[in-house]
Enzyme design. Structure first.
Site, PDB file in Angstrom:
ATOM      1  N   HIS A 269      44.007 -10.016  19.411  1.00 47.08           N
ATOM      2  CA  HIS A 269      44.673  -8.985  18.620  1.00 47.08           C
ATOM      3  C   HIS A 269      44.418  -9.202  17.119  1.00 47.08           C
ATOM      4  O   HIS A 269      43.934  -8.304  16.426  1.00 47.08           O
ATOM      5  CB  HIS A 269      46.177  -9.022  18.931  1.00 47.08           C
ATOM      6  CG  HIS A 269      46.986  -8.008  18.186  1.00 47.08           C
ATOM      7  ND1 HIS A 269      47.409  -6.832  18.754  1.00 47.08           N
ATOM      8  CD2 HIS A 269      47.462  -7.990  16.921  1.00 47.08           C
ATOM      9  CE1 HIS A 269      48.097  -6.132  17.859  1.00 47.08           C
ATOM     10  NE2 HIS A 269      48.146  -6.821  16.737  1.00 47.08           N
ATOM     11  N   GLU A 270      44.717 -10.401  16.658  1.00 49.30           N
ATOM     12  CA  GLU A 270      44.548 -10.677  15.226  1.00 49.30           C
ATOM     13  C   GLU A 270      43.068 -10.658  14.833  1.00 49.30           C
ATOM     14  O   GLU A 270      42.731 -10.278  13.708  1.00 49.30           O
ATOM     15  CB  GLU A 270      45.204 -12.002  14.838  1.00 49.30           C
ATOM     16  CG  GLU A 270      46.714 -12.112  15.119  1.00 49.30           C
ATOM     17  CD  GLU A 270      47.568 -10.987  14.529  1.00 49.30           C
ATOM     18  OE1 GLU A 270      47.137 -10.359  13.535  1.00 49.30           O
ATOM     19  OE2 GLU A 270      48.657 -10.709  15.078  1.00 49.30           O
ATOM     20  N   HIS A 273      42.277  -7.138  13.981  1.00 49.68           N
ATOM     21  CA  HIS A 273      42.686  -6.841  12.599  1.00 49.68           C
ATOM     22  C   HIS A 273      41.679  -7.457  11.614  1.00 49.68           C
ATOM     23  O   HIS A 273      41.263  -6.822  10.641  1.00 49.68           O
ATOM     24  CB  HIS A 273      44.073  -7.443  12.313  1.00 49.68           C
ATOM     25  CG  HIS A 273      45.227  -6.665  12.864  1.00 49.68           C
ATOM     26  ND1 HIS A 273      45.453  -5.344  12.545  1.00 49.68           N
ATOM     27  CD2 HIS A 273      46.251  -7.031  13.691  1.00 49.68           C
ATOM     28  CE1 HIS A 273      46.571  -4.935  13.162  1.00 49.68           C
ATOM     29  NE2 HIS A 273      47.064  -5.930  13.862  1.00 49.68           N
ATOM     30  N   GLU A 299      46.105  -1.100  13.452  1.00 49.81           N
ATOM     31  CA  GLU A 299      46.598  -1.496  14.774  1.00 49.81           C
ATOM     32  C   GLU A 299      45.661  -1.009  15.880  1.00 49.81           C
ATOM     33  O   GLU A 299      45.562  -1.637  16.934  1.00 49.81           O
ATOM     34  CB  GLU A 299      48.028  -0.958  14.964  1.00 49.81           C
ATOM     35  CG  GLU A 299      48.804  -1.588  16.090  1.00 49.81           C
ATOM     36  CD  GLU A 299      49.143  -3.073  15.889  1.00 49.81           C
ATOM     37  OE1 GLU A 299      48.916  -3.618  14.780  1.00 49.81           O
ATOM     38  OE2 GLU A 299      49.632  -3.690  16.835  1.00 49.81           O
TER      39      GLU A 299
HETATM   40 ZN    ZN Z   1      48.843  -5.880  14.977  1.00 47.25          ZN
END
Ligand code: ZN
Length: 511
Positions: A269-270, A273, A299
């Site tokens: 997830h990160e 980003h 996101e």
């Molecule tokens: Zn996030």
């Protein structure tokens, strides 16, 4: 024209200076949440607020206003999609918003939010909403004042705040899109729950040594394309992506030896980003043309890698043998099918951050509906726990055991983050639409994932999304990239596919 050009250049130089100040804040913020000793917190607060004040003063100065006005009336902005026009348009928007809110209100909000977050932490610890209630009321009073300033007393207060997180988005539009999602989603979750097939989710609750988890997470992050020569991975209590900008991105995670999912998917997830930031156009660094577009688009990048890639079968064709070699005791005898089902477990949870791809958006809708009525005073802060419980029962079929597992679970409102929550679901919706389009335009994507090659997808994201900076609004970008407006269809199709494949149920086809 020559004057306008030199004014525009002066504006860009100043924006880049302000970016330097903000990048120092970013680094200090990362340090605060990773390595700073507890005793450093007072000095750090002073350092951070001094930098924030310097940045704000420089950005709202009269000369920035003069340069903007000069550039805005010139030939420089004739083509609305030129770099100069984008920089002028976005700087104007931010400048006007920053000027509309008086300094004393900004300071009062900052001050109140620190105390309010402390009260929230205490209230959550004791699971007692009454400790937080007066602070929530104070925050709402200030947010209403801020919204009135920003909207000039015209239009929706909620939209005025939402604009900070998702430019151009409105509550009316969100309500319509969320309504398309909600009914089918509730049906789908009910159908999954009534299925005879149960996910062997316990597989993920075995012993997974932390050092090995980190090794595998790093391997995955690097494989999908996070550039460690321009980024770091560290540990923090609450995972985040921060740092200084495209050449120095800091991501974090947290490890739990007796659970595999959190850290691994958190890192993906990160990384999503982080790769977005690393993919912003370097030649425009420090200007809007080179900045991330919105929280929803941000996101979408994290969710795309975490859920659409990372919880997919093709990804694990490559990674499962590696995971088995890393954790022979926990995974040695597990079949790829069982592992795949385990990482795609659907289960109703009272806690948003522990919820799966299916139920997550129902949590967000609850918060969106409640925060809007809190802001407009249709819901009194005192009635929040009851209203929360009612919506949880209606959308998720769950009754929270107490306030800590109910309306006190998230930090956002205590810090003034009203209008933030919908960007999580926007991220899921955008991600589904982007991924659907990428699949269409890049045949053989699954085969490349199965070979551990994620470059075709990353290149596609770089070209279509990352390199665009703030050239378009989020709504325009989605339309340009996918050919469609924001809609619930792609996400529902993705979830229906998974529920049919894993749980053998087809539901939610209500249209
Ligand atoms: Zn996030």
């Amino acid at each position: 024209m020559p004057d306008a050009l030199s004014d525009y250049r002066a504006l860009i130089t100043e924006l880049k200076q302000i970016y330097l100040l903000n990048s120092i804040s970013g680094l200090l913020g990362w340090d605060e949440r990773t390595y700073m000793p507890p005793g450093g917190s007072g000095l750090r607060a002073d350092q951070s607020s001094m930098l924030a004040r310097m940045s704000h003063e420089r950005f709202t100065s009269a000369k920035v206003g003069d340069w903007l006005a000069s550039a805005q009336e010139s030939e420089l902005v004739r083509d609305p999609l030129s770099d100069a026009a984008v920089n002028v348009r976005e700087t104007r928007r931010n400048y006007d918003r920053a000027k509309r809110v008086p300094g004393e209100l900004v300071e009062e909000m900052a001050h109140t939010e620190v105390l309010s977050q402390q009260a929230w932490a205490e209230a959550k610890k004791r699971s007692d909403f009454t400790i937080f209630r007066p602070w929530l009321e104070k925050v709402l009073v200030l947010k209403r004042r801020q919204a009135v300033c920003l909207s000039g007393g015209k239009g929706s207060l909620y939209d005025a705040l939402l604009e900070d997180y998702e430019p151009g988005e409105t509550a009316d539009h969100l309500r319509a899109v969320f309504a398309d999602l909600r009914g089918p989603l509730v049906e789908l979750v009910n159908a999954v729950e009534s299925s005879d097939r149960k996910s062997p989710a316990h597989i993920l609750e075995r012993n997974f040594p932390v050092a090995k988890q980190e090794q595998l997470a790093r391997m995955a992050s690097e494989a999908v394309g996070f550039d460690f020569s321009r980024g770091r991975l560290d540990v923090s209590v609450h995972p985040f992506c921060g740092g200084c900008g495209p050449t120095d991105v800091r991501i974090t995670t947290r490890y739990d030896e007796s659970y595999f999912g959190d850290a691994f998917f958190g890192v993906l997830h990160e990384s999503g980003h982080g790769m977005y930031v690393q993919g912003l156009p370097p030649e425009h660094c420090g200007t809007p043309r080179g900045s991330d577009l919105s929280l929803g688009i941000h996101e979408s990048q994290s969710r795309l890698w975490e859920n659409f890639v990372g919880r997919g079968r093709a990804f694990w064709r490559f990674f499962f043998p590696k995971a088995q070699a890393m954790f022979p005791e926990a995974l040695g005898n597990v079949s790829p099918d069982d592992f795949y089902f385990a990482i795609n477990d659907v289960r109703r949870s009272p806690i948003r951050t522990e919820s799966d791809e299916f139920t997550y958006n129902l949590h967000i809708m609850i918060r969106f509906e409640l925060e809007e009525t809190l802001l407009t005073r249709d819901l009194a802060a005192a009635d929040l726990p009851a209203a929360w419980g009612e919506k949880m029962r209606k959308y998720l079929g769950i009754t929270p055991s107490d306030d800590a597992h109910g309306c006190l679970q998230d930090v956002h409102w205590s810090g003034g983050g009203i209008g933030y929550f919908p960007t999580y679901t926007l991220g899921n919706l955008y991600a589904a639409q982007f991924f659907q389009t990428a699949r269409r335009e890049l045949p053989g994507l699954d085969d490349s994932f199965a070979d551990g090659d994620f470059r075709p997808l990353l290149d596609w994201l770089r070209k279509n999304i990352h390199s665009q900076g703030r050239k378009f609004t989020p709504a325009q970008l989605v339309r340009r990239v996918t050919g469609n407006d924001l809609s619930a269809e792609a996400l529902l199709a993705h979830l229906r596919g998974k529920s049919a494949e894993l749980y053998g149920v087809t539901a939610g086809n209500s249209e």
